[in-house]
Design a protein around this motif. Structure first.
Motif, short mmCIF file in Angstrom:
data_model
loop_
_atom_site.label_atom_id
_atom_site.label_comp_id
_atom_site.label_asym_id
_atom_site.label_seq_id
_atom_site.Cartn_x
_atom_site.Cartn_y
_atom_site.Cartn_z
N GLU A 110 0.74 -1.11 -0.15
CA GLU A 110 0.00 0.13 0.02
C GLU A 110 0.97 1.09 -0.11
OE1 GLU A 110 -1.15 0.84 4.53
OE2 GLU A 110 -1.86 -1.27 3.64
N GLU A 111 2.19 1.06 0.24
CA GLU A 111 3.10 2.20 0.54
C GLU A 111 3.57 2.70 -0.91
OE1 GLU A 111 5.23 4.90 2.80
OE2 GLU A 111 3.67 3.75 3.08
N THR A 112 3.30 1.74 -1.81
CA THR A 112 4.06 1.97 -3.21
C THR A 112 3.61 3.09 -3.85
OG1 THR A 112 4.35 -0.34 -3.55
CG2 THR A 112 4.30 0.88 -5.45
N GLY A 113 2.02 3.46 -3.88
CA GLY A 113 1.47 4.69 -4.54
C GLY A 113 2.11 5.69 -3.88
N ARG A 114 2.57 5.83 -2.48
CA ARG A 114 2.95 7.05 -2.00
C ARG A 114 4.33 7.23 -2.38
NH1 ARG A 114 5.29 8.82 2.94
NH2 ARG A 114 5.91 6.85 3.45
N ILE A 115 5.13 6.03 -2.63
CA ILE A 115 6.50 6.37 -3.02
C ILE A 115 6.67 6.85 -4.48
CG2 ILE A 115 8.48 4.64 -3.56
CD1 ILE A 115 7.74 3.23 -1.31
N GLU A 116 5.77 6.47 -5.24
CA GLU A 116 5.65 6.74 -6.64
C GLU A 116 5.35 8.36 -6.86
OE1 GLU A 116 3.06 4.08 -8.95
OE2 GLU A 116 4.72 2.47 -8.73
N ARG A 117 4.39 8.59 -5.98
CA ARG A 117 3.86 10.16 -6.13
C ARG A 117 4.94 10.98 -5.38
NH1 ARG A 117 0.64 10.65 -1.36
NH2 ARG A 117 2.46 11.42 -0.40
N ASP A 118 5.67 10.55 -4.40
CA ASP A 118 6.81 11.26 -4.07
C ASP A 118 7.85 11.43 -5.21
OD1 ASP A 118 5.53 11.46 -1.32
OD2 ASP A 118 6.75 10.11 -0.32
#
Length: 170
Positions: A110-118
């Motif tokens: 679930e963290e992957t989306g935030r990492i891509e956004r960052d």
């Protein structure tokens, strides 16, 4: 000079846990490896795996530094920049490195989306710096170093051909 260290990447309990899970290494061993601490409680093989993980992290850090430098060089900054003077570079480099590590390790969470956004946000900010739309902060040597007129549009034309003087008393 690097914008980010492996210790900064793993700074904080969640970041260390994230790295240890991605590389399949005990978090305490990874922390000891990053800090140059005592690793005698682990086997030689476990220590070798931790060393390989650290080497991998350092390669990703070099990749992230290259992405930051590539964008900063478009504006003409003297490279490498000082991460101590411009801490935002560390933030952007960290987002870039985390993205590449996650992508390379091919793990999803679930963290992957935030990492891509960052990652996208960091690249966008660096692109704005390259275009002169965003400053690195206090002490930015190129802040305000755009055209002297601030980029205003100027129109030039020939002098008027027909005036009251040239037409007489018509």
């Amino acid at each position: 000079m690097s914008y980010l260290t492996a210790q900064q990447l793993a700074d904080g309990p969640e970041s260390l846990k994230e790295l240890s899970e991605l590389y399949g290494i005990d978090a305490a061993l990874l922390a000891a490896t990053l800090d140059g601490g005592d690793r005698s409680a682990w086997t030689i093989d476990e220590q070798a795996e931790a060393d390989e993980a650290l080497d991998s992290v350092n390669r990703f850090i070099a990749l992230g530094d290259g992405e930051v430098d590539a964008r900063l060089s478009q504006r003409g900054y003297q490279l490498p920049m000082s991460a101590a003077q411009f801490p935002v570079l560390t933030v952007w480099a960290r987002a870039i490195v985390r993205y590449h590590i996650h992508r390379q390790r091919d793990r999803t969470s679930e963290e992957t989306g935030r990492i891509e956004r960052d990652y996208r946000d960091a690249l966008r900010a660096l692109d704005y710096v390259a275009q002169g739309k965003l400053s690195l902060g206090a002490g930015d040597p190129l802040a305000g170093a755009g055209p002297a007129d601030g980029g205003a549009v100027r129109v030039a034309s020939n002098p008027r051909m027909f005036t009251r003087n040239t037409l007489g008393a018509l």
